[in-house]
Design a protein around this motif. Sequence first.
Motif, PDB file in Angstrom:
ATOM      1  N   UNK A  78      15.832   5.776  28.535  1.00 29.61           N
ATOM      2  CA  UNK A  78      15.750   5.082  27.242  1.00 29.61           C
ATOM      3  C   UNK A  78      15.888   3.567  27.431  1.00 29.61           C
ATOM      4  N   UNK A  79      15.269   2.825  26.532  1.00 29.31           N
ATOM      5  CA  UNK A  79      15.449   1.375  26.514  1.00 29.31           C
ATOM      6  C   UNK A  79      16.747   1.038  25.794  1.00 29.31           C
ATOM      7  N   UNK A  80      17.426  -0.015  26.245  1.00 35.16           N
ATOM      8  CA  UNK A  80      18.607  -0.545  25.544  1.00 35.16           C
ATOM      9  C   UNK A  80      18.159  -1.775  24.770  1.00 35.16           C
ATOM     10  N   UNK A  81      18.435  -1.795  23.468  1.00 31.27           N
ATOM     11  CA  UNK A  81      17.921  -2.861  22.600  1.00 31.27           C
ATOM     12  C   UNK A  81      19.036  -3.455  21.745  1.00 31.27           C
ATOM     13  N   UNK A  82      18.842  -4.703  21.314  1.00 26.73           N
ATOM     14  CA  UNK A  82      19.719  -5.285  20.292  1.00 26.73           C
ATOM     15  C   UNK A  82      18.858  -5.835  19.165  1.00 26.73           C
ATOM     16  N   UNK A  83      19.443  -5.846  17.957  1.00 26.44           N
ATOM     17  CA  UNK A  83      18.672  -6.203  16.767  1.00 26.44           C
ATOM     18  C   UNK A  83      18.516  -7.706  16.589  1.00 26.44           C
ATOM     19  N   UNK A  84      19.357  -8.514  17.223  1.00 32.19           N
ATOM     20  CA  UNK A  84      19.269  -9.959  17.019  1.00 32.19           C
ATOM     21  C   UNK A  84      20.195 -10.693  17.962  1.00 32.19           C
ATOM     22  N   UNK A  85      20.329 -12.016  17.756  1.00 32.27           N
ATOM     23  CA  UNK A  85      21.064 -12.862  18.690  1.00 32.27           C
ATOM     24  C   UNK A  85      22.521 -12.436  18.868  1.00 32.27           C
ATOM     25  N   UNK A  86      23.009 -12.599  20.079  1.00 28.28           N
ATOM     26  CA  UNK A  86      24.408 -12.299  20.385  1.00 28.28           C
ATOM     27  C   UNK A  86      25.153 -13.587  20.728  1.00 28.28           C
ATOM     28  N   UNK A 146      16.709   5.848  11.992  1.00 30.18           N
ATOM     29  CA  UNK A 146      16.936   7.295  11.924  1.00 30.18           C
ATOM     30  C   UNK A 146      15.719   8.035  12.447  1.00 30.18           C
ATOM     31  N   UNK A 147      15.974   9.007  13.309  1.00 31.78           N
ATOM     32  CA  UNK A 147      14.873   9.795  13.842  1.00 31.78           C
ATOM     33  C   UNK A 147      14.082   9.073  14.927  1.00 31.78           C
ATOM     34  N   UNK A 148      14.432   7.825  15.227  1.00 29.82           N
ATOM     35  CA  UNK A 148      13.736   7.058  16.257  1.00 29.82           C
ATOM     36  C   UNK A 148      14.692   6.688  17.389  1.00 29.82           C
ATOM     37  N   UNK A 149      15.808   6.021  17.041  1.00 30.83           N
ATOM     38  CA  UNK A 149      16.794   5.650  18.067  1.00 30.83           C
ATOM     39  C   UNK A 149      17.503   6.909  18.557  1.00 30.83           C
ATOM     40  N   UNK A 150      17.887   6.923  19.838  1.00 29.95           N
ATOM     41  CA  UNK A 150      18.630   8.066  20.361  1.00 29.95           C
ATOM     42  C   UNK A 150      20.135   7.868  20.198  1.00 29.95           C
ATOM     43  N   UNK A 151      20.580   6.609  20.108  1.00 33.16           N
ATOM     44  CA  UNK A 151      22.001   6.305  19.892  1.00 33.16           C
ATOM     45  C   UNK A 151      22.095   4.901  19.306  1.00 33.16           C
ATOM     46  N   UNK A 152      23.197   4.627  18.601  1.00 32.08           N
ATOM     47  CA  UNK A 152      23.378   3.293  18.024  1.00 32.08           C
ATOM     48  C   UNK A 152      24.855   2.986  17.853  1.00 32.08           C
ATOM     49  N   UNK A 153      25.152   1.674  17.851  1.00 35.96           N
ATOM     50  CA  UNK A 153      26.513   1.173  17.604  1.00 35.96           C
ATOM     51  C   UNK A 153      26.353  -0.229  17.059  1.00 35.96           C
ATOM     52  N   UNK A 154      27.320  -0.723  16.292  1.00 32.91           N
ATOM     53  CA  UNK A 154      27.243  -2.130  15.903  1.00 32.91           C
ATOM     54  C   UNK A 154      28.094  -2.954  16.861  1.00 32.91           C
ATOM     55  N   UNK A 155      27.653  -4.192  17.102  1.00 32.77           N
ATOM     56  CA  UNK A 155      28.343  -5.048  18.063  1.00 32.77           C
ATOM     57  C   UNK A 155      29.456  -5.789  17.334  1.00 32.77           C
ATOM     58  N   UNK A 210      29.532 -10.150  16.075  1.00 35.94           N
ATOM     59  CA  UNK A 210      28.124 -10.452  15.814  1.00 35.94           C
ATOM     60  C   UNK A 210      27.506  -9.524  14.764  1.00 35.94           C
ATOM     61  N   UNK A 211      27.915  -8.268  14.773  1.00 37.37           N
ATOM     62  CA  UNK A 211      27.413  -7.262  13.824  1.00 37.37           C
ATOM     63  C   UNK A 211      25.916  -7.054  13.890  1.00 37.37           C
ATOM     64  N   UNK A 212      25.328  -7.299  15.065  1.00 38.02           N
ATOM     65  CA  UNK A 212      23.977  -6.813  15.314  1.00 38.02           C
ATOM     66  C   UNK A 212      24.102  -5.343  15.726  1.00 38.02           C
ATOM     67  N   UNK A 213      22.989  -4.629  15.693  1.00 43.00           N
ATOM     68  CA  UNK A 213      22.997  -3.253  16.183  1.00 43.00           C
ATOM     69  C   UNK A 213      22.550  -3.233  17.636  1.00 43.00           C
ATOM     70  N   UNK A 214      23.225  -2.422  18.430  1.00 38.56           N
ATOM     71  CA  UNK A 214      22.774  -2.131  19.784  1.00 38.56           C
ATOM     72  C   UNK A 214      22.352  -0.668  19.753  1.00 38.56           C
ATOM     73  N   UNK A 215      21.133  -0.387  20.209  1.00 44.80           N
ATOM     74  CA  UNK A 215      20.648   0.992  20.114  1.00 44.80           C
ATOM     75  C   UNK A 215      19.796   1.329  21.322  1.00 44.80           C
ATOM     76  N   UNK A 216      19.608   2.616  21.526  1.00 44.64           N
ATOM     77  CA  UNK A 216      18.763   3.082  22.617  1.00 44.64           C
ATOM     78  C   UNK A 216      17.596   3.850  22.018  1.00 44.64           C
ATOM     79  N   UNK A 217      16.464   3.791  22.699  1.00 45.35           N
ATOM     80  CA  UNK A 217      15.250   4.423  22.164  1.00 45.35           C
ATOM     81  C   UNK A 217      14.350   4.833  23.334  1.00 45.35           C
TER      82      UNK A 217
END
Length: 351
Positions: free
Chosen positions: A155-163, A205-214, A266-273
């Motif tokens: 899976x890719x590791x992604x973040x929703x915005x600047x950290x 939902x239904x796309x990411x395999x896991x998520x957490x907020x930073x 930061x409250x961006x989302x970190x998620x895997x997909x």
Amino acid sequence: MPARLGEFDLIDRLRRRTAVARRDVIVGIGDDGALLRPRAGRDSVLAVDTLVAGVHFPLDTHPRDMGWKSLAVNLSDLAAMGAEPVAALLALTLPNADRAWLDAFAVGFGALARRHGVALVGGDTTRGPLSISVTVIGEVPRGRALLRSGARAGDLVCVSGPLGDAAAGLALVQGRIDGGIAITRRLRRSLDRPTPRVALGIALRGIASAAIDVSDGFLADLGHVLRASGVGATVEVARLPASPAMRRLLPDVRARAPLQLAGGDDYELCFTVAERRWPGLLRKAAAMGMRPTVIGRIEARVGLRCVDAGGGAITTARAGYDHFALSTPHPTRGVGRADPPNATRSRGSRA
Ligand code: ADP
Ligand code: MG
């Protein structure tokens, strides 16, 4: 109108300034408990977070921003679960019932509540050192909540915005780094008025395999996902998204890396997909004005490895903030136990 409020006047002012009508709220503020009627086929998601003055925000924080942030950090937890916000409860401990303070707090809280259609349905009010505890209730279609435990090798590791913006804002406020007035104001705003990524969480939902907020720091939070999923990851530090203000403040990737990797709030989302889902997700995110970034990959080998652009290992001192580990020095926040009283912490451990 007296500057000091009675308890019932206080509750009434809060109620009026935060009013949001919802069909699933049968009884809101005013009875012994709130009465909600969830839609059929929905799972409820509940979360609570407490902000303590001088610990979670600098003591000079405007009450309007305290109102906003106390709800924002909770909506961020709902976002990380892929939940739609429904309602909130507010437990306020105040040194005194100051009308101007309360009104400003309610304006900040109400602005974010209205933006997300969250009804303030109850709470508790007591006298004591300033502390703000918000409980949120959200919902997801049955069985579709995003969890920390679903990341898979590849899976890719992604973040929703600047950290790192909030941590930089705090460092500027505390005089630990220097920046111009404009940059300081910009980054301080990231610290005081975080944007919970609610719409993105729902879209995942239904796309990411896991998520957490930073919230506690990127490394610490990604570490939670890895442990819950029983996997590891490699993250390329130069790919961590940085805001324009951050890039002007600290143009060198290595100089800002500690703030970006370990700074909280930061409250961006970190998620895997899964990789094949990435192009579709990117289009969906773009349609809502978001530009998530791929920063690494999940691997079967446990542990979190940070590398530079050439693939060389980068070692990091400490992952994030833990309220109960105060004796260890913190890379972005100076020395834990010796912190000045106006130091602030990310939301910290959930112990
Ligand atoms: P009780 O004594 O039954 O716990 P309270 O007198 O504490 O009730 O509160 C009266 C009503 O006002 C309740 O509906 C409660 O949920 C609400 N309330 C109290 N404090 C707050 C607050 N800070 N924010 C929102 N609602 C509140
Ligand atoms: Mg009560």
